[in-house]
Design a protein around this motif. Structure first.
Motif, short mmCIF file in Angstrom:
data_model
loop_
_atom_site.label_atom_id
_atom_site.label_comp_id
_atom_site.label_asym_id
_atom_site.label_seq_id
_atom_site.Cartn_x
_atom_site.Cartn_y
_atom_site.Cartn_z
N LYS A 2 14.93 18.33 -26.89
CA LYS A 2 16.24 17.73 -27.02
C LYS A 2 17.35 18.79 -27.12
O LYS A 2 18.31 18.78 -26.37
CB LYS A 2 16.24 16.89 -28.28
CG LYS A 2 17.19 15.73 -28.21
CD LYS A 2 16.93 14.79 -29.35
CE LYS A 2 17.95 13.71 -29.30
NZ LYS A 2 17.83 12.76 -30.36
N ARG A 5 17.93 20.47 -23.88
CA ARG A 5 18.41 19.62 -22.80
C ARG A 5 19.91 19.39 -22.94
O ARG A 5 20.64 19.26 -21.97
CB ARG A 5 17.66 18.30 -22.81
CG ARG A 5 18.05 17.41 -21.66
CD ARG A 5 16.93 16.50 -21.23
NE ARG A 5 16.31 15.78 -22.31
CZ ARG A 5 16.88 14.77 -22.95
NH1 ARG A 5 18.09 14.40 -22.65
NH2 ARG A 5 16.24 14.15 -23.91
N HIS A 6 20.34 19.35 -24.17
CA HIS A 6 21.76 19.07 -24.36
C HIS A 6 22.63 20.31 -24.25
O HIS A 6 23.83 20.22 -24.29
CB HIS A 6 21.98 18.36 -25.68
CG HIS A 6 21.54 16.94 -25.59
ND1 HIS A 6 22.30 15.99 -24.95
CD2 HIS A 6 20.42 16.32 -25.99
CE1 HIS A 6 21.66 14.84 -24.98
NE2 HIS A 6 20.52 15.00 -25.60
N GLU A 25 23.12 22.11 -16.97
CA GLU A 25 22.04 22.39 -17.90
C GLU A 25 21.34 23.67 -17.45
O GLU A 25 21.48 24.07 -16.30
CB GLU A 25 21.03 21.24 -17.87
CG GLU A 25 21.58 19.94 -18.41
CD GLU A 25 20.56 18.80 -18.28
OE1 GLU A 25 19.34 19.07 -18.19
OE2 GLU A 25 20.99 17.65 -18.25
N ARG A 27 18.44 23.98 -16.57
CA ARG A 27 17.48 23.73 -15.49
C ARG A 27 18.13 23.25 -14.20
O ARG A 27 17.46 22.99 -13.21
CB ARG A 27 16.47 22.70 -15.94
CG ARG A 27 17.12 21.34 -16.26
CD ARG A 27 16.04 20.34 -16.60
NE ARG A 27 16.58 19.07 -17.03
CZ ARG A 27 15.81 18.01 -17.26
NH1 ARG A 27 14.51 18.09 -17.10
NH2 ARG A 27 16.36 16.88 -17.64
N HIS B 69 12.89 7.11 -24.38
CA HIS B 69 13.45 8.40 -23.99
C HIS B 69 14.96 8.29 -23.84
O HIS B 69 15.46 7.34 -23.22
CB HIS B 69 12.81 8.81 -22.66
CG HIS B 69 13.10 10.21 -22.26
ND1 HIS B 69 12.37 11.28 -22.72
CD2 HIS B 69 14.03 10.73 -21.42
CE1 HIS B 69 12.85 12.39 -22.20
NE2 HIS B 69 13.86 12.09 -21.41
N GLU B 70 15.65 9.25 -24.38
CA GLU B 70 17.11 9.20 -24.35
C GLU B 70 17.63 9.19 -22.90
O GLU B 70 17.18 9.97 -22.07
CB GLU B 70 17.65 10.42 -25.07
CG GLU B 70 19.09 10.25 -25.47
CD GLU B 70 19.62 11.54 -26.06
OE1 GLU B 70 18.83 12.29 -26.66
OE2 GLU B 70 20.83 11.78 -25.89
N ASP B 120 20.69 10.09 -15.40
CA ASP B 120 20.76 10.99 -14.26
C ASP B 120 19.36 11.21 -13.70
O ASP B 120 18.37 10.78 -14.28
CB ASP B 120 21.48 12.31 -14.59
CG ASP B 120 20.71 13.22 -15.52
OD1 ASP B 120 19.47 13.25 -15.43
OD2 ASP B 120 21.35 13.91 -16.35
N ARG B 121 19.33 11.88 -12.58
CA ARG B 121 18.07 12.01 -11.88
C ARG B 121 17.06 12.86 -12.65
O ARG B 121 15.87 12.58 -12.66
CB ARG B 121 18.37 12.64 -10.51
CG ARG B 121 17.15 12.75 -9.67
CD ARG B 121 17.48 13.20 -8.28
NE ARG B 121 16.23 13.34 -7.55
CZ ARG B 121 16.16 13.67 -6.28
NH1 ARG B 121 17.25 13.90 -5.60
NH2 ARG B 121 14.99 13.79 -5.71
N TYR B 122 17.56 13.90 -13.30
CA TYR B 122 16.64 14.77 -14.04
C TYR B 122 15.95 13.96 -15.14
O TYR B 122 14.74 14.06 -15.34
CB TYR B 122 17.40 15.96 -14.64
CG TYR B 122 17.81 17.04 -13.65
CD1 TYR B 122 18.81 16.80 -12.71
CD2 TYR B 122 17.21 18.28 -13.66
CE1 TYR B 122 19.20 17.79 -11.81
CE2 TYR B 122 17.60 19.29 -12.75
CZ TYR B 122 18.59 19.04 -11.84
OH TYR B 122 18.97 20.00 -10.95
N ILE B 123 16.74 13.16 -15.85
CA ILE B 123 16.15 12.36 -16.94
C ILE B 123 15.18 11.34 -16.36
O ILE B 123 14.08 11.14 -16.88
CB ILE B 123 17.26 11.66 -17.75
CG1 ILE B 123 18.12 12.71 -18.46
CG2 ILE B 123 16.68 10.67 -18.74
CD1 ILE B 123 19.32 12.14 -19.20
N ASP B 126 12.01 13.03 -15.59
CA ASP B 126 11.27 13.37 -16.81
C ASP B 126 10.57 12.14 -17.38
O ASP B 126 9.40 12.17 -17.72
CB ASP B 126 12.24 13.84 -17.92
CG ASP B 126 12.76 15.23 -17.68
OD1 ASP B 126 12.19 15.93 -16.82
OD2 ASP B 126 13.73 15.61 -18.37
#
Ligand code: FES
Ligand code: FES
Lengths: 167, 996
Positions: A2, A5-6, A25, A27, B69-70, B120-123, B126
């Motif tokens: 977390k 990621r933020h 980010e 990544r 998941h957030e 978003d796409r990354y989330i 995941d």
């Protein structure tokens, strides 16, 4: 995690001669950063695994796959995309004009990446032979043209380009 | 390039190779492709969870962890789809259901099982790993000949068989002709599954509106008959499914037809998310699960007399359509039905067409669609006739071609071939390609013992598909019940704006073919303007534009149908302007001339009106229009070729509106020691009627040729026997690059079609049909008559060829053998000595906490029942992060001596199953642990990294057991060491959890 990621990083690049900053980010891929954060939609993504070449940009003059580069890595560098090739609005660069004259594109999806590889290649190789050009192009997949018109366009520019290898 | 001997319509712009209107935007990075267009604020992004199994029942789906998941909004799964949608309609009546995502059973690797929607796409990507699906794998079937066996596992149980369609057709008296024939020549071929893989993948943005309507932006290319298929699946009236397509498409070649099930899935996902949802397919998804050409096995036999004249053909065609019969399949079989006799005058024909389903990606449109499959059989057969009867292949062609004076020619199965001169085209190819020189070269090469061959192919290239051809799959009774289907309805609108500029709008959905350029040439000729003056709008909005069922970018319908219809609409508008001008110039409207941006009477050219002035007037002053002229400057023409009628009661069908022709010659040499093919010269002569823009036409030829060369020598979607997919990246699915493609010699004939408004025929698919078989014939010629004809199988890779030219023991070492068996199972074994007593080792393996510390990447482990554990594992292998859910059981086979460990895991990358056996032997100073481990993989992971996983697993297991030794022997140095080791061997990545 977390926490990470933020984390948003500010990335500052010189994009086609203009200083630009955006957030991403750790990544975030350079291709995504250029397209969605800075709006350089001329950067195309065809495979995201480094084979098709559609995402090629130049970073400090060297052609690179933006899908295999993290945006944060480009921080502080000079990035060029197809949007930045024309000398002025409404005028095509020599290479772009040659592509048009030779019908070297159809759908155009592979084209910006190819142009960027050419920009790097023509700056380094003064008098490329046809096999040299084909070799360089083999890092790009084009499904529309069968390549030969692309080869002729590049060779035409290269032959007029002999005296200025760093153009 | 054009042969001046053939007549061309006397127009100014049509026929010229002008530069493309499209190019400036595309060259400056300012194209407007689907993924470049803005989305509404609040648009969410989707990711698909796909089946790792080729055939499995879906027992349960647990989305709770994903939803927690957030950033995740919702997950669409089978249950939602069942309540909101319906299965897609299919072209044959069979009790089988194809939903936009799997609802109870997955039938191919990569089949969507759930759609996750996130911020978003990354989330989204995941979180997709956090969905847990419990599958019950079933035996899979990949080979179409095995799939028809009575005991084969059945994909759709209610059908009871994998053969979902079986039709037989007889035209003339084929049996009598075969019985009477002095020679019968037979061939069996297999056409592989491949695709033209456009560089731009599928893109969909879907939104659910307040009135239950759906609004979609996608790079879908048609056929727009599928708009009805989608609307029916979504259970809305067609008008409530609005489709919009962007100006620029990144290549389609038929392939973007296959996006339609995704459009439906995303509409439902948007409905569930209550927000617009966007999805951009990735390359792996595209290769695994988008679409594929139809695999075919054909047996074809000809009745031949001693001169090589063919009197009958008998086809037995078995099409592999993959796991579902997705519309428009089984059209691959029927598109070519009318011209199964190719370029030849063959009166007798019989055909058996069977469609079989297998555990592979559903098949669909791929450039050539049906043509490559038919001509691979037919033109190989012609080569065999020449070999077996010891004739010059060119003689066989000449004796069988439809004569130049016989057009329009009705073929045995009903095609009305409009025009052509096949003999002259053959001759043209021979002259342009200097065939005589190639033959000399071949003789000289052969005298030196080199493998040099010449191949030919003659193909009739159908264009402008008859919407009714697909109904040939039904019996005439079923057709009567269903109602007639036919035609190739095409719309085009031409309008003039307030200042007198001309805009053309079409529903042709271009993907690089230069429609804007060609249409501006067509309209410029009609109005006496320059192409640059004409605005061409190729964006399609099904809610606002004129369109109908046959619209879209397929069946090479642009030049004949779309450009022709634009011509008709433009002429109508011009005639209206002529009436208005005639009133002003006080002459007859038939005398009005449009030229050089001016409008004048033929008799008084000096007294000219400027075009914009004349053309804008009616907007501003409709009250003073001449009598009988209605207000408004917009004309929509809707055209369909009148020759396109439904199949008759004898199943004769004119499958296409017009038929072009190509004759190809290929000369090549095979390197004896590598099996590599070097094309010496490739000649391709086309007759596509009137050429609108020869440079665009040549572009189609070159591009089609390059793709076809890939199909001939390199490309194939490879499946392993259990249905796992092995071509998931562009490093596995090889497409030709600039070093592999030679420049073909191109020649044109222009025999205008009498059936299309401009005399044009399609040209984009000819080489997809002619080139694979032409190259194959050249390879067969190079290898000599002794080679088994059935061994000429596409793609002719060096490894395939080397098998035919060199016995195994003489094969050079660097040539890898062709892939065989299934590479997705592997085993490893080893042994370690542990300084701990047997009992201690047993204790550790039964202690969940210690077990957890042994398993690399184990983040959580809980006890499900006695000796059964559920673990969450995250590993990094190379560039890939693998995160999966494992179910591990420990079974004592012989206490204190032998135990077995079963592990089953699945995650986004696929599924793995492990079965390990440990044997402990007491040593004086501890224990010897022998282990054997078998692993099988399925899903994505096999497609992209089986080999990498194999070596990684070996290392991981070795380390696992060493670690066991240390823990049991109380010499453990803790988890840090483990991580260090992993990192050392490149398996662990520092901070590999960062992505989660
Ligand atoms: S998208 Fe980067 S190489 Fe294909
Ligand atoms: S022009 Fe379409 S991929 Fe190259």
């Amino acid at each position: 995690m977390k926490r990470l990621r933020h984390t948003r990083h500010t990335v500052a690049i010189r994009l086609n001669g203009i200083d630009r900053t955006g957030e991403c980010e750790p990544r975030t891929l350079l291709s995504d950063f250029l397209r969605y954060e800075l709006g350089a939609t001329g950067v195309h993504v065809g495979c995201e695994h480094g084979v098709c070449g559609a995402c090629t940009v130049t970073v400090d003059g060297l052609a690179q796959r933006s899908c295999l580069t993290l945006a944060v890595v480009a921080d502080g560098r000079e990035v060029r995309t197809a949007e930045g090739l024309a000398p002025e609005p409404g005028v095509l660069s020599e290479l772009q004009a040659a592509f048009r004259r030779h019908h070297a594109l159809q759908c155009g999806f592979c084209t910006p990446g190819i142009l960027m590889s050419c920009a790097d290649f023509l700056a380094r190789v003064a008098r490329p032979s046809e096999p040299d050009v084909r070799q360089m192009l083999s890092g790009h997949l084009c499904r529309c043209t069968g390549y030969s018109n692309i080869v002729s366009a590049i060779l035409e520019v290269a032959s007029g380009n002999e005296d200025s290898p760093d153009a | 390039m054009n042969d001046p001997s053939t007549p061309v319509r006397p127009t100014a712009w049509v026929g010229q190779s002008i530069e493309r209107r499209e190019d400036v935007a595309l060259l400056t990075g300012t194209g407007r492709y689907a993924d470049d267009l803005g989305t509404r604020p609040g648009t969410l992004h989707a990711a698909f969870l796909r089946s790792p199994h080729a055939h499995a029942r879906i027992k349960s789906i647990d989305v709770s962890r994903a939803l927690a998941h957030e950033g995740v909004r919702c997950v669409l799964a089978g249950a939602d789809v069942r309540s909101w949608a319906r299965p897609f309609v299919v072209g044959v009546k069979q009790p089988m259901e194809h939903w936009c995502i799997a609802v109870d059973k997955a039938r191919y690797v990569g089949e969507p099982v759930a759609v996750l929607v996130a911020q978003d796409r990354y989330i989204a990507e995941d979180a997709i790993d956090l969905i847990h699906v419990e599958y019950e794998p079933i035996d899979a079937i990949v080979d179409s000949e095995t799939a028809i066996a009575p005991d084969a596992p059945v994909l759709h149980e209610a059908v009871g068989s994998n053969v979902v369609s079986n039709r037989q057709f007889v035209y003339g008296e084929p049996d009598a002709a075969l019985d009477a024939a002095p020679h019968r020549v037979k061939i069996k071929i297999r056409y592989p599954r491949n695709s033209c893989t456009p560089i731009e993948t599928y893109v969909v943005v879907a939104e659910h509106g307040s009135e239950g309507d759906y609004d979609v932006l996608s790079n879908f290319m048609g056929p727009f008959s599928l708009q009805a298929v989608m609307a029916l699946a979504l259970q809305v009236p067609a008008a409530k499914l609005r489709l919009r397509t962007p100006r620029d498409g990144g290549g389609s070649f038929g392939v973007k037809q296959g996006v339609f099930p995704y459009i439906v899935a995303l509409c439902l996902a948007a409905r569930k998310a209550q927000a617009p949802v966007k999805w951009v397919e990735d390359r792996l998804e595209h290769l695994v699960a988008s679409t594929s050409s139809t695999g075919r096995i054909s047996e074809l036999e000809a009745a031949v007399d001693s001169n090589g004249r063919i009197s009958a053909l008998a086809y037995d065609q078995l099409d592999d359509c993959g796991a579902y019969l997705r519309a428009p399949e089984p059209a691959t079989l029927y598109r070519m039905h009318g011209c199964l006799t190719g370029a030849y005058d063959i009166p007798n024909l019989k055909v058996r067409n069977r469609v079989v389903l297998t555990n592979k990606t559903p098949a669909g449109l791929v450039r050539g669609f049906g043509g490559p499959q038919v001509y691979f059989a037919l033109e190989r057969l012609v080569q065999r006739i020449a070999v077996e009867l010891q004739l010059d292949p060119l003689e066989v062609y000449k004796r069988n071609f439809i004569g130049a004076g016989d057009f329009p020619f009705r073929t045995a199965a009903g095609a009305l071939i409009d025009s052509g001169d096949y003999h002259a085209t053959l001759q043209l190819a021979g002259q342009r390609g200097d065939l005589a020189e190639l033959v000399e070269k071949r003789d000289a090469a052969r005298a030196e013992g080199r493998l040099y061959g010449i191949g030919y192919a003659a193909i009739v290239e159908p264009s402008i598909s008859n919407m009714g051809y697909i109904t040939t799959v039904m019996t005439k009774e079923a057709r009567a019940k269903a109602g007639p289907k036919n035609g190739a309805i095409t719309s085009a609108t031409v309008s003039i704006d307030l200042l007198g500029a001309v805009t053309v709008s079409v529903a042709s959905v271009p993907h690089g073919q230069g429609h804007i350029t060609a249409l501006s040439q067509v309209a410029a000729d009609v109005f006496g303007l320059n192409p640059i003056d004409i605005i061409v709008d190729v964006e399609l909005d099904t809610r606002k534009d004129a369109w109908s069922v046959a619209e879209g970018n397929y069946s090479s319908r642009f030049a004949g149908a779309v450009a022709g219809t634009v011509h008709l609409a433009a002429c109508r508008l011009r005639d209206k302007l002529a009436r208005i001008a005639a009133a002003q110039l006080r002459c007859d409207h038939a005398d009005i001339v449009f030229a050089d941006h001016k409008v004048f009477a033929r008799t008084a050219p000096a007294e000219a009106l400027s075009f914009p002035r004349l053309a804008s007037g009616p907007h501003w002053a409709p009250g003073v229009l001449p009598d009988g002229v209605s207000p408004g400057l917009q004309e929509t023409a809707i055209w369909t070729p009148e020759q396109l009628v439904p199949p008759d009661e004898n199943d004769r069908i004119n499958t296409s509106g017009t038929y072009g022709f190509a004759f190809d010659i290929c000369a090549l040499e095979i390197e004896r020691d590598s099996g590599k093919v070097r094309i010496d010269r490739y000649v391709t002569a086309h007759d596509a009627g009137t050429l609108l823009n020869p440079a665009l036409a040549d572009g189609q030829i070159r591009g089609g040729f390059a793709q076809a060369l890939g199909a001939a020598l390199m490309e194939e979607f490879a499946y392993r026997p259990d249905g796992s997919f092995a071509s998931g990246t562009f490093a596995d699915y090889l497409v030709p690059t600039a070093v592999e493609i030679p420049e073909p010699v191109i020649a044109h004939m222009q025999t205008p079609s009498p059936f299309t408004p401009l005399g044009a025929k399609g040209i984009g698919e000819g080489n997809s049909m002619s080139t694979p078989v032409c190259i194959a014939n050249a390879i067969a010629d190079a290898l000599g008559p002794a080679v088994d004809p059935q061994a000429i199988e596409l793609p002719m890779t060096p490894s395939r060829i080397i098998e035919l030219i060199a016995p195994a023991e003489q094969r050079p070492q660097h040539i890898a053998p062709p892939p065989q068996g299934d590479g997705k199972h592997f085993a490893t074994s080893g042994s370690v000595n542990i300084a701990a007593p047997v009992e201690e080792i047993f204790r550790v393996l039964h202690d969940p906490e210690q077990l957890a510390s042994l398993i690399p990447g184990c983040r959580k482990l809980h006890v499900a029942s006695d000796n059964r554990y559920i673990a969450d594992i995250a590993l990094s292998v190379g560039l890939v992060n693998v995160s999966f859910h494992a179910d591990i059981s420990v079974v004592d086979e012989e206490p204190m001596r032998r135990m077995r460990l079963f592990g089953k895991g699945s995650g986004a990358l696929g599924a793995a199953e492990g079965d390990g056996r440990i044997t402990l032997t007491e040593l004086p100073d501890g224990t010897r642990l022998d282990y054997e481990y078998k692993v099988s993989l399925s899903g994505k992971i096999v497609a992209v990294g089986a080999r990498m996983i194999e070596s990684a697993t070996g290392v991981v297991l070795k380390q696992l057991f060493s670690r066991l030794g240390r823990v049991a022997g109380h010499k453990a140095s803790g988890a840090a060491r483990w991580q260090g080791l992993l990192r050392l061997i490149g398996l662990g990545k520092p901070g590999s959890q960062e992505r989660r």
